[in-house]
Design a protein around this motif. Structure first.
Motif, PDB file in Angstrom:
ATOM      1  N   ASP A 139       0.832  -1.197   0.000  1.00 14.21           N
ATOM      2  CA  ASP A 139       0.000   0.000   0.000  1.00 14.21           C
ATOM      3  C   ASP A 139       0.869   1.250   0.000  1.00 14.21           C
ATOM      4  N   PRO A 140       0.427   2.290  -0.709  1.00 12.78           N
ATOM      5  CA  PRO A 140       1.177   3.554  -0.714  1.00 12.78           C
ATOM      6  C   PRO A 140       1.408   4.040   0.721  1.00 12.78           C
ATOM      7  N   PRO A 141       2.507   4.742   0.959  1.00 16.60           N
ATOM      8  CA  PRO A 141       2.874   5.149   2.312  1.00 16.60           C
ATOM      9  C   PRO A 141       1.981   6.242   2.893  1.00 16.60           C
ATOM     10  N   ALA A 142       1.156   6.877   2.082  1.00 18.42           N
ATOM     11  CA  ALA A 142       0.249   7.921   2.582  1.00 18.42           C
ATOM     12  C   ALA A 142      -1.081   7.775   1.870  1.00 18.42           C
ATOM     13  N   PRO A 143      -2.196   8.160   2.528  1.00 16.94           N
ATOM     14  CA  PRO A 143      -3.506   7.992   1.877  1.00 16.94           C
ATOM     15  C   PRO A 143      -3.647   8.862   0.635  1.00 16.94           C
ATOM     16  N   LEU A 144      -4.430   8.354  -0.306  1.00 18.84           N
ATOM     17  CA  LEU A 144      -4.559   8.979  -1.626  1.00 18.84           C
ATOM     18  C   LEU A 144      -5.816   9.823  -1.722  1.00 18.84           C
ATOM     19  N   ARG A 145      -5.715  10.952  -2.420  1.00 16.59           N
ATOM     20  CA  ARG A 145      -6.908  11.770  -2.700  1.00 16.59           C
ATOM     21  C   ARG A 145      -7.779  11.057  -3.736  1.00 16.59           C
ATOM     22  N   GLY A 146      -7.129  10.419  -4.675  1.00 17.18           N
ATOM     23  CA  GLY A 146      -7.870   9.706  -5.711  1.00 17.18           C
ATOM     24  C   GLY A 146      -7.037   8.558  -6.238  1.00 17.18           C
ATOM     25  N   ALA A 147      -7.721   7.571  -6.805  1.00 22.19           N
ATOM     26  CA  ALA A 147      -7.022   6.427  -7.383  1.00 22.19           C
ATOM     27  C   ALA A 147      -7.743   6.024  -8.662  1.00 22.19           C
ATOM     28  N   ILE A 148      -6.988   5.509  -9.596  1.00 20.27           N
ATOM     29  CA  ILE A 148      -7.569   4.957 -10.825  1.00 20.27           C
ATOM     30  C   ILE A 148      -7.042   3.542 -10.972  1.00 20.27           C
ATOM     31  N   THR A 149      -7.961   2.590 -11.178  1.00 21.22           N
ATOM     32  CA  THR A 149      -7.513   1.214 -11.410  1.00 21.22           C
ATOM     33  C   THR A 149      -7.628   0.907 -12.899  1.00 21.22           C
TER      34      THR A 149
ATOM     35  N   ALA B 181      -7.186  -0.368  -4.028  1.00 15.31           N
ATOM     36  CA  ALA B 181      -7.209   1.086  -4.239  1.00 15.31           C
ATOM     37  C   ALA B 181      -8.121   1.765  -3.226  1.00 15.31           C
ATOM     38  N   LEU B 182      -9.277   1.172  -2.998  1.00 18.89           N
ATOM     39  CA  LEU B 182     -10.243   1.731  -2.050  1.00 18.89           C
ATOM     40  C   LEU B 182      -9.627   1.830  -0.654  1.00 18.89           C
ATOM     41  N   ARG B 183      -8.886   0.799  -0.270  1.00 23.44           N
ATOM     42  CA  ARG B 183      -8.266   0.743   1.046  1.00 23.44           C
ATOM     43  C   ARG B 183      -7.257   1.877   1.256  1.00 23.44           C
ATOM     44  N   SER B 184      -6.736   2.404   0.158  1.00 26.61           N
ATOM     45  CA  SER B 184      -5.672   3.409   0.262  1.00 26.61           C
ATOM     46  C   SER B 184      -6.185   4.845   0.162  1.00 26.61           C
ATOM     47  N   LEU B 185      -7.510   5.014   0.059  1.00 23.79           N
ATOM     48  CA  LEU B 185      -8.054   6.373  -0.103  1.00 23.79           C
ATOM     49  C   LEU B 185      -8.127   7.117   1.215  1.00 23.79           C
ATOM     50  N   GLU B 186      -7.912   8.428   1.157  1.00 31.16           N
ATOM     51  CA  GLU B 186      -8.163   9.258   2.337  1.00 31.16           C
ATOM     52  C   GLU B 186      -9.667   9.564   2.422  1.00 31.16           C
ATOM     53  N   ARG B 187     -10.097  10.174   3.500  1.00 28.75           N
ATOM     54  CA  ARG B 187     -11.506  10.559   3.640  1.00 28.75           C
ATOM     55  C   ARG B 187     -11.912  11.443   2.475  1.00 28.75           C
ATOM     56  N   GLY B 188     -13.090  11.159   1.906  1.00 31.91           N
ATOM     57  CA  GLY B 188     -13.573  11.961   0.782  1.00 31.91           C
ATOM     58  C   GLY B 188     -12.909  11.650  -0.546  1.00 31.91           C
TER      59      GLY B 188
ATOM     60  N   ASP C   6     -14.227  -9.202 -13.859  1.00 28.02           N
ATOM     61  CA  ASP C   6     -14.848 -10.475 -13.491  1.00 28.02           C
ATOM     62  C   ASP C   6     -15.640 -10.395 -12.192  1.00 28.02           C
ATOM     63  N   GLY C   7     -15.485  -9.320 -11.448  1.00 27.78           N
ATOM     64  CA  GLY C   7     -16.200  -9.182 -10.179  1.00 27.78           C
ATOM     65  C   GLY C   7     -15.278  -8.494  -9.193  1.00 27.78           C
ATOM     66  N   VAL C   8     -15.882  -7.807  -8.240  1.00 27.36           N
ATOM     67  CA  VAL C   8     -15.094  -7.130  -7.213  1.00 27.36           C
ATOM     68  C   VAL C   8     -15.321  -7.889  -5.906  1.00 27.36           C
TER      69      VAL C   8
ATOM     70  N   MET D  36     -14.092   0.835   4.666  1.00 22.06           N
ATOM     71  CA  MET D  36     -13.243   1.335   3.581  1.00 22.06           C
ATOM     72  C   MET D  36     -13.962   2.383   2.733  1.00 22.06           C
ATOM     73  N   LEU D  37     -15.287   2.298   2.719  1.00 15.93           N
ATOM     74  CA  LEU D  37     -16.070   3.215   1.876  1.00 15.93           C
ATOM     75  C   LEU D  37     -16.604   4.402   2.686  1.00 15.93           C
ATOM     76  N   TYR D  38     -16.725   4.212   4.013  1.00 14.54           N
ATOM     77  CA  TYR D  38     -17.291   5.273   4.859  1.00 14.54           C
ATOM     78  C   TYR D  38     -16.421   6.538   4.777  1.00 14.54           C
ATOM     79  N   TRP D  39     -16.847   7.603   5.382  1.00  7.26           N
ATOM     80  CA  TRP D  39     -16.211   8.931   5.275  1.00  7.26           C
ATOM     81  C   TRP D  39     -16.247   9.456   3.845  1.00  7.26           C
ATOM     82  N   GLU D  40     -17.397   9.188   3.237  1.00 12.56           N
ATOM     83  CA  GLU D  40     -17.689   9.765   1.914  1.00 12.56           C
ATOM     84  C   GLU D  40     -16.634   9.459   0.861  1.00 12.56           C
ATOM     85  N   ARG D  41     -16.043   8.300   0.988  1.00 17.75           N
ATOM     86  CA  ARG D  41     -15.201   7.851  -0.120  1.00 17.75           C
ATOM     87  C   ARG D  41     -16.139   7.415  -1.238  1.00 17.75           C
ATOM     88  N   ARG D  42     -15.671   7.502  -2.444  1.00 18.12           N
ATOM     89  CA  ARG D  42     -16.511   7.156  -3.593  1.00 18.12           C
ATOM     90  C   ARG D  42     -15.838   6.096  -4.450  1.00 18.12           C
ATOM     91  N   LEU D  43     -16.667   5.185  -4.945  1.00 13.51           N
ATOM     92  CA  LEU D  43     -16.187   4.161  -5.869  1.00 13.51           C
ATOM     93  C   LEU D  43     -17.021   4.292  -7.132  1.00 13.51           C
TER      94      LEU D  43
END
Ligand code: ZN
Ligand code: ZN
Length: 335
Positions: A225-235, A246-253, A264-266, A273-280
Protein backbone atom coordinates in the motif's frame (compact mmCIF):
# COMPACT_ATOMS: atom_id res chain seq x y z
CA UNK A 1 -12.80 -3.58 -61.08
CA UNK A 2 -14.05 -2.79 -57.59
CA UNK A 3 -11.51 -1.42 -55.13
CA UNK A 4 -10.61 -3.89 -52.39
CA UNK A 5 -10.00 -3.14 -48.73
CA UNK A 6 -8.13 -5.46 -46.37
CA UNK A 7 -9.66 -5.96 -42.93
CA UNK A 8 -9.20 -8.17 -39.88
CA UNK A 9 -12.67 -9.54 -39.20
CA UNK A 10 -14.11 -11.09 -36.04
CA UNK A 11 -15.67 -14.38 -37.15
CA UNK A 12 -15.74 -16.55 -33.99
CA UNK A 13 -15.06 -14.89 -30.62
CA UNK A 14 -12.67 -16.78 -28.34
CA UNK A 15 -9.07 -16.77 -27.06
CA UNK A 16 -6.70 -15.09 -29.52
CA UNK A 17 -4.58 -18.23 -30.09
CA UNK A 18 -7.49 -20.52 -31.07
CA UNK A 19 -9.96 -17.94 -32.44
CA UNK A 20 -7.92 -15.50 -34.52
CA UNK A 21 -9.35 -12.57 -36.42
CA UNK A 22 -9.55 -13.39 -40.10
CA UNK A 23 -7.82 -11.34 -42.79
CA UNK A 24 -10.45 -10.68 -45.48
CA UNK A 25 -10.83 -8.69 -48.66
CA UNK A 26 -13.88 -6.47 -48.82
CA UNK A 27 -15.37 -4.01 -51.24
CA UNK A 28 -14.34 -0.45 -50.43
CA UNK A 29 -16.96 1.08 -48.08
CA UNK A 30 -18.79 4.20 -49.27
CA UNK A 31 -19.36 7.06 -46.80
CA UNK A 32 -23.04 7.92 -46.22
CA UNK A 33 -24.23 11.46 -45.46
CA UNK A 34 -22.17 12.97 -42.63
CA UNK A 35 -19.47 10.30 -42.91
CA UNK A 36 -15.95 10.22 -44.32
CA UNK A 37 -13.77 7.40 -45.52
CA UNK A 38 -10.29 7.34 -44.03
CA UNK A 39 -7.18 5.62 -45.30
CA UNK A 40 -5.87 4.14 -42.07
CA UNK A 41 -2.30 5.20 -41.20
CA UNK A 42 -2.21 3.53 -37.78
CA UNK A 43 -4.62 1.88 -35.34
CA UNK A 44 -3.62 1.09 -31.76
CA UNK A 45 -4.79 -2.09 -30.03
CA UNK A 46 -6.73 -1.67 -26.78
CA UNK A 47 -7.65 -4.19 -24.11
CA UNK A 48 -11.26 -3.66 -25.18
CA UNK A 49 -10.38 -5.01 -28.64
CA UNK A 50 -9.06 -8.09 -26.88
CA UNK A 51 -12.24 -8.39 -24.80
CA UNK A 52 -14.39 -8.11 -27.94
CA UNK A 53 -12.35 -10.65 -29.88
CA UNK A 54 -12.23 -13.06 -26.94
CA UNK A 55 -15.99 -12.80 -26.33
CA UNK A 56 -15.75 -11.24 -22.82
CA UNK A 57 -17.71 -8.43 -24.44
CA UNK A 58 -20.40 -10.02 -26.61
CA UNK A 59 -20.06 -9.19 -30.29
CA UNK A 60 -22.78 -6.81 -31.48
CA UNK A 61 -22.77 -7.99 -35.10
CA UNK A 62 -21.07 -10.77 -37.05
CA UNK A 63 -17.92 -9.95 -38.98
CA UNK A 64 -17.13 -6.77 -37.06
CA UNK A 65 -13.72 -5.24 -37.64
CA UNK A 66 -12.27 -4.19 -34.23
CA UNK A 67 -10.03 -1.18 -33.62
CA UNK A 68 -10.97 2.18 -32.13
CA UNK A 69 -7.76 4.22 -31.94
CA UNK A 70 -7.57 5.19 -35.58
CA UNK A 71 -5.32 7.74 -37.23
CA UNK A 72 -6.21 8.21 -40.89
CA UNK A 73 -6.37 10.58 -43.82
CA UNK A 74 -9.70 11.62 -45.31
CA UNK A 75 -9.95 10.31 -48.83
CA UNK A 76 -13.69 10.45 -49.53
CA UNK A 77 -16.52 12.61 -48.22
CA UNK A 78 -20.17 11.74 -47.74
CA UNK A 79 -22.92 14.21 -48.46
CA UNK A 80 -22.92 17.34 -46.33
CA UNK A 81 -19.34 17.01 -45.08
CA UNK A 82 -17.08 20.09 -45.24
CA UNK A 83 -14.94 19.74 -48.37
CA UNK A 84 -12.00 21.23 -46.44
CA UNK A 85 -11.61 17.89 -44.65
CA UNK A 86 -10.34 16.15 -47.76
CA UNK A 87 -6.75 15.02 -47.20
CA UNK A 88 -6.80 16.04 -43.52
CA UNK A 89 -5.57 13.70 -40.82
CA UNK A 90 -8.28 12.72 -38.33
CA UNK A 91 -8.32 10.68 -35.14
CA UNK A 92 -11.21 8.37 -34.31
CA UNK A 93 -11.91 6.83 -30.92
CA UNK A 94 -14.33 4.48 -29.23
CA UNK A 95 -17.34 6.85 -29.27
CA UNK A 96 -18.51 6.37 -32.86
CA UNK A 97 -21.80 8.28 -32.60
CA UNK A 98 -24.56 9.24 -30.18
CA UNK A 99 -28.25 10.10 -30.62
CA UNK A 100 -27.70 13.77 -29.77
CA UNK A 101 -31.25 14.08 -28.46
CA UNK A 102 -31.60 12.17 -25.19
CA UNK A 103 -31.39 13.84 -21.77
CA UNK A 104 -27.84 12.59 -21.26
CA UNK A 105 -26.65 13.91 -24.63
CA UNK A 106 -28.27 17.26 -23.90
CA UNK A 107 -26.70 17.39 -20.45
CA UNK A 108 -23.16 16.99 -21.78
CA UNK A 109 -22.99 13.30 -20.85
CA UNK A 110 -23.01 11.84 -24.34
CA UNK A 111 -20.59 9.19 -23.07
CA UNK A 112 -23.62 7.62 -21.32
CA UNK A 113 -26.06 7.88 -24.28
CA UNK A 114 -28.11 4.65 -24.56
CA UNK A 115 -28.15 5.14 -28.33
CA UNK A 116 -24.37 5.46 -28.67
CA UNK A 117 -22.56 3.34 -31.25
CA UNK A 118 -18.99 2.31 -30.63
CA UNK A 119 -16.18 2.06 -33.14
CA UNK A 120 -14.98 -1.50 -33.66
CA UNK A 121 -18.01 -2.94 -31.84
CA UNK A 122 -21.24 -1.51 -33.32
CA UNK A 123 -19.44 -0.17 -36.39
CA UNK A 124 -16.42 -1.46 -38.25
CA UNK A 125 -13.18 -0.16 -36.79
CA UNK A 126 -9.63 0.47 -37.84
CA UNK A 127 -8.03 -2.98 -38.11
CA UNK A 128 -8.28 -2.37 -41.86
CA UNK A 129 -6.71 -0.40 -44.67
CA UNK A 130 -9.76 1.88 -44.90
CA UNK A 131 -12.68 2.72 -42.63
CA UNK A 132 -15.83 4.83 -42.75
CA UNK A 133 -16.56 7.03 -39.72
CA UNK A 134 -18.90 9.86 -38.70
CA UNK A 135 -17.10 13.11 -39.48
CA UNK A 136 -18.51 14.89 -36.42
CA UNK A 137 -17.05 12.25 -34.06
CA UNK A 138 -13.54 12.43 -35.52
CA UNK A 139 -10.98 15.01 -34.42
CA UNK A 140 -8.33 16.78 -36.49
CA UNK A 141 -4.80 15.67 -35.59
CA UNK A 142 -1.36 17.09 -36.27
CA UNK A 143 -0.65 16.11 -39.86
CA UNK A 144 3.14 16.12 -39.36
CA UNK A 145 3.36 13.93 -36.23
CA UNK A 146 4.15 10.21 -36.32
CA UNK A 147 0.74 8.48 -36.69
CA UNK A 148 1.98 5.49 -34.64
CA UNK A 149 2.75 7.78 -31.69
CA UNK A 150 -0.66 9.50 -31.96
CA UNK A 151 -2.81 6.35 -32.06
CA UNK A 152 -2.57 5.32 -28.36
CA UNK A 153 -3.74 8.80 -27.31
CA UNK A 154 -7.15 8.06 -28.80
CA UNK A 155 -8.46 5.60 -26.20
CA UNK A 156 -6.09 4.97 -23.32
CA UNK A 157 -5.24 8.66 -23.33
CA UNK A 158 -8.70 10.19 -23.60
CA UNK A 159 -10.45 7.77 -21.22
CA UNK A 160 -7.47 8.08 -18.87
CA UNK A 161 -7.96 11.84 -18.94
CA UNK A 162 -11.65 11.46 -18.09
CA UNK A 163 -10.78 9.06 -15.25
CA UNK A 164 -8.21 11.56 -13.96
CA UNK A 165 -10.81 14.34 -13.98
CA UNK A 166 -13.31 12.14 -12.13
CA UNK A 167 -10.68 11.17 -9.54
CA UNK A 168 -10.56 14.86 -8.58
CA UNK A 169 -6.86 15.06 -7.70
CA UNK A 170 -5.40 18.56 -7.83
CA UNK A 171 -1.97 20.11 -7.63
CA UNK A 172 0.11 18.79 -4.73
CA UNK A 173 -2.39 15.99 -3.98
CA UNK A 174 -1.74 12.27 -4.15
CA UNK A 175 -3.01 10.13 -7.05
CA UNK A 176 -2.73 6.32 -7.07
CA UNK A 177 -2.46 4.40 -10.36
CA UNK A 178 -3.12 0.66 -10.13
CA UNK A 179 -1.67 -1.02 -13.19
CA UNK A 180 0.84 0.70 -15.43
CA UNK A 181 0.06 -0.09 -19.07
CA UNK A 182 -0.43 2.22 -22.03
CA UNK A 183 -3.24 4.26 -20.44
CA UNK A 184 -1.66 4.70 -16.98
CA UNK A 185 1.58 5.80 -18.61
CA UNK A 186 -0.29 8.72 -20.17
CA UNK A 187 -2.25 9.59 -17.02
CA UNK A 188 0.99 9.66 -15.02
CA UNK A 189 2.47 12.24 -17.41
CA UNK A 190 -0.74 14.28 -17.29
CA UNK A 191 -0.87 14.20 -13.48
CA UNK A 192 2.82 15.01 -13.02
CA UNK A 193 2.47 17.95 -15.44
CA UNK A 194 -0.35 19.27 -13.23
CA UNK A 195 1.77 19.02 -10.09
CA UNK A 196 0.17 15.91 -8.56
CA UNK A 197 2.17 13.34 -6.62
CA UNK A 198 1.85 10.00 -8.39
CA UNK A 199 1.86 6.61 -6.61
CA UNK A 200 2.01 3.53 -8.81
CA UNK A 201 1.18 -0.10 -8.04
CA UNK A 202 2.20 -2.50 -10.82
CA UNK A 203 2.80 -6.25 -10.88
CA UNK A 204 5.23 -5.80 -13.73
CA UNK A 205 8.80 -4.88 -12.80
CA UNK A 206 9.46 -3.04 -16.05
CA UNK A 207 6.30 -1.02 -15.42
CA UNK A 208 7.50 -0.10 -11.93
CA UNK A 209 10.86 0.98 -13.34
CA UNK A 210 9.19 3.13 -15.98
CA UNK A 211 7.00 4.76 -13.35
CA UNK A 212 10.02 5.53 -11.20
CA UNK A 213 11.95 6.96 -14.16
CA UNK A 214 8.98 9.18 -15.03
CA UNK A 215 9.02 10.74 -11.56
CA UNK A 216 6.50 8.75 -9.49
CA UNK A 217 6.74 9.62 -5.77
CA UNK A 218 6.38 5.96 -4.81
CA UNK A 219 6.21 2.66 -6.67
CA UNK A 220 5.08 -0.71 -5.30
CA UNK A 221 3.97 -4.21 -6.19
CA UNK A 222 0.37 -5.51 -5.73
CA UNK A 223 -0.37 -6.01 -2.04
CA UNK A 224 1.90 -3.12 -1.06
CA UNK A 225 0.00 0.00 0.00
CA UNK A 226 1.18 3.55 -0.71
CA UNK A 227 2.87 5.15 2.31
CA UNK A 228 0.25 7.92 2.58
CA UNK A 229 -3.51 7.99 1.88
CA UNK A 230 -4.56 8.98 -1.63
CA UNK A 231 -6.91 11.77 -2.70
CA UNK A 232 -7.87 9.71 -5.71
CA UNK A 233 -7.02 6.43 -7.38
CA UNK A 234 -7.57 4.96 -10.83
CA UNK A 235 -7.51 1.21 -11.41
CA UNK A 236 -6.50 0.00 -14.87
CA UNK A 237 -5.79 -3.66 -14.17
CA UNK A 238 -8.64 -5.92 -15.33
CA UNK A 239 -8.85 -7.57 -11.89
CA UNK A 240 -11.47 -6.83 -9.24
CA UNK A 241 -9.11 -7.35 -6.30
CA UNK A 242 -7.18 -4.25 -7.37
CA UNK A 243 -10.30 -2.15 -6.85
CA UNK A 244 -10.35 -3.15 -3.17
CA UNK A 245 -6.61 -2.39 -2.84
CA UNK A 246 -7.21 1.09 -4.24
CA UNK A 247 -10.24 1.73 -2.05
CA UNK A 248 -8.27 0.74 1.05
CA UNK A 249 -5.67 3.41 0.26
CA UNK A 250 -8.05 6.37 -0.10
CA UNK A 251 -8.16 9.26 2.34
CA UNK A 252 -11.51 10.56 3.64
CA UNK A 253 -13.57 11.96 0.78
CA UNK A 254 -11.31 10.33 -1.78
CA UNK A 255 -12.48 8.78 -5.07
CA UNK A 256 -11.57 5.49 -6.72
CA UNK A 257 -12.28 5.36 -10.46
CA UNK A 258 -12.40 1.97 -12.15
CA UNK A 259 -11.13 2.23 -15.71
CA UNK A 260 -12.42 -1.06 -17.09
CA UNK A 261 -15.29 -1.90 -19.41
CA UNK A 262 -15.32 -5.49 -18.10
CA UNK A 263 -14.28 -6.94 -14.72
CA UNK A 264 -14.85 -10.48 -13.49
CA UNK A 265 -16.20 -9.18 -10.18
CA UNK A 266 -15.09 -7.13 -7.21
CA UNK A 267 -14.44 -9.04 -3.95
CA UNK A 268 -16.45 -8.05 -0.85
CA UNK A 269 -14.88 -5.41 1.37
CA UNK A 270 -15.31 -3.90 4.81
CA UNK A 271 -17.78 -1.00 4.71
CA UNK A 272 -15.35 1.11 6.74
CA UNK A 273 -13.24 1.33 3.58
CA UNK A 274 -16.07 3.22 1.88
CA UNK A 275 -17.29 5.27 4.86
CA UNK A 276 -16.21 8.93 5.27
CA UNK A 277 -17.69 9.76 1.91
CA UNK A 278 -15.20 7.85 -0.12
CA UNK A 279 -16.51 7.16 -3.59
CA UNK A 280 -16.19 4.16 -5.87
CA UNK A 281 -17.15 4.75 -9.50
CA UNK A 282 -16.48 3.55 -13.02
CA UNK A 283 -15.49 5.60 -16.02
CA UNK A 284 -17.47 4.85 -19.18
CA UNK A 285 -16.38 6.01 -22.62
CA UNK A 286 -15.68 9.70 -23.16
CA UNK A 287 -17.31 12.78 -24.59
CA UNK A 288 -16.08 14.75 -27.56
CA UNK A 289 -15.21 17.50 -25.12
CA UNK A 290 -12.90 15.10 -23.25
CA UNK A 291 -11.12 14.22 -26.47
CA UNK A 292 -10.75 17.85 -27.51
CA UNK A 293 -9.35 18.85 -24.10
CA UNK A 294 -7.06 15.86 -23.78
CA UNK A 295 -5.61 16.06 -27.29
CA UNK A 296 -4.78 19.72 -26.70
CA UNK A 297 -3.05 18.88 -23.41
CA UNK A 298 -1.26 15.90 -24.95
CA UNK A 299 0.26 18.18 -27.55
CA UNK A 300 1.24 20.95 -25.12
CA UNK A 301 2.75 18.80 -22.30
CA UNK A 302 3.67 16.83 -24.54
CA UNK A 303 2.57 13.31 -23.64
CA UNK A 304 4.86 10.63 -25.00
CA UNK A 305 3.55 7.17 -25.82
CA UNK A 306 5.51 3.94 -26.01
CA UNK A 307 4.58 1.80 -28.95
CA UNK A 308 5.34 -1.46 -30.67
CA UNK A 309 4.30 -1.60 -34.29
CA UNK A 310 2.81 -4.60 -36.07
CA UNK A 311 1.70 -5.10 -39.68
CA UNK A 312 -2.10 -5.25 -40.03
CA UNK A 313 -2.00 -8.98 -40.83
CA UNK A 314 -0.29 -9.57 -37.45
CA UNK A 315 -3.24 -8.21 -35.44
CA UNK A 316 -3.62 -11.65 -33.83
CA UNK A 317 0.00 -11.62 -32.71
CA UNK A 318 -0.57 -8.22 -31.10
CA UNK A 319 -3.75 -9.45 -29.36
CA UNK A 320 -2.02 -12.58 -28.05
CA UNK A 321 0.87 -10.53 -26.71
CA UNK A 322 -1.55 -8.12 -25.03
CA UNK A 323 -3.42 -11.08 -23.52
CA UNK A 324 -0.14 -12.34 -22.06
CA UNK A 325 0.93 -8.86 -20.84
CA UNK A 326 3.85 -9.02 -23.25
CA UNK A 327 3.50 -5.58 -24.86
CA UNK A 328 5.82 -2.69 -24.00
CA UNK A 329 3.46 0.29 -24.04
CA UNK A 330 0.83 0.08 -26.77
CA UNK A 331 0.63 -2.22 -29.79
CA UNK A 332 -0.10 -0.30 -32.98
CA UNK A 333 -1.16 -1.82 -36.29
CA UNK A 334 0.20 -0.21 -39.41
CA UNK A 335 -1.57 -1.26 -42.64
ZN1 ZN B 1 -10.04 1.30 -25.92
ZN1 ZN C 1 -28.17 10.33 -26.55
Amino acid sequence: MAVIVLAMELTAPGPAASHPLKLVERAQPEPAAGEVRLRVEACAVCRTDLQISSGDLAAKRPGTVPGHQIVGRVEELGEGVDAGLRGRRLGVGWLGSTCGECDLCRAGQENLCPGAAFTGWDRDGGFATEVVVRADFARPLDGDADPVALAPLLCGGIIGYRAFRLAGVGEGQRLGLYGFGASALQVAQLALAQGCQVFVVSRDRAGRERARALGAAWVGAPGEDPPAPLRGAITFAPAGAVVVDALRSLERGGTCVVNAIHLDGVPGFDYRMLYWERRLMSVANFTRRDSEEFLRLAQSIPIRTRTERFPLADANVALERLEGDRIEGAAVLVP
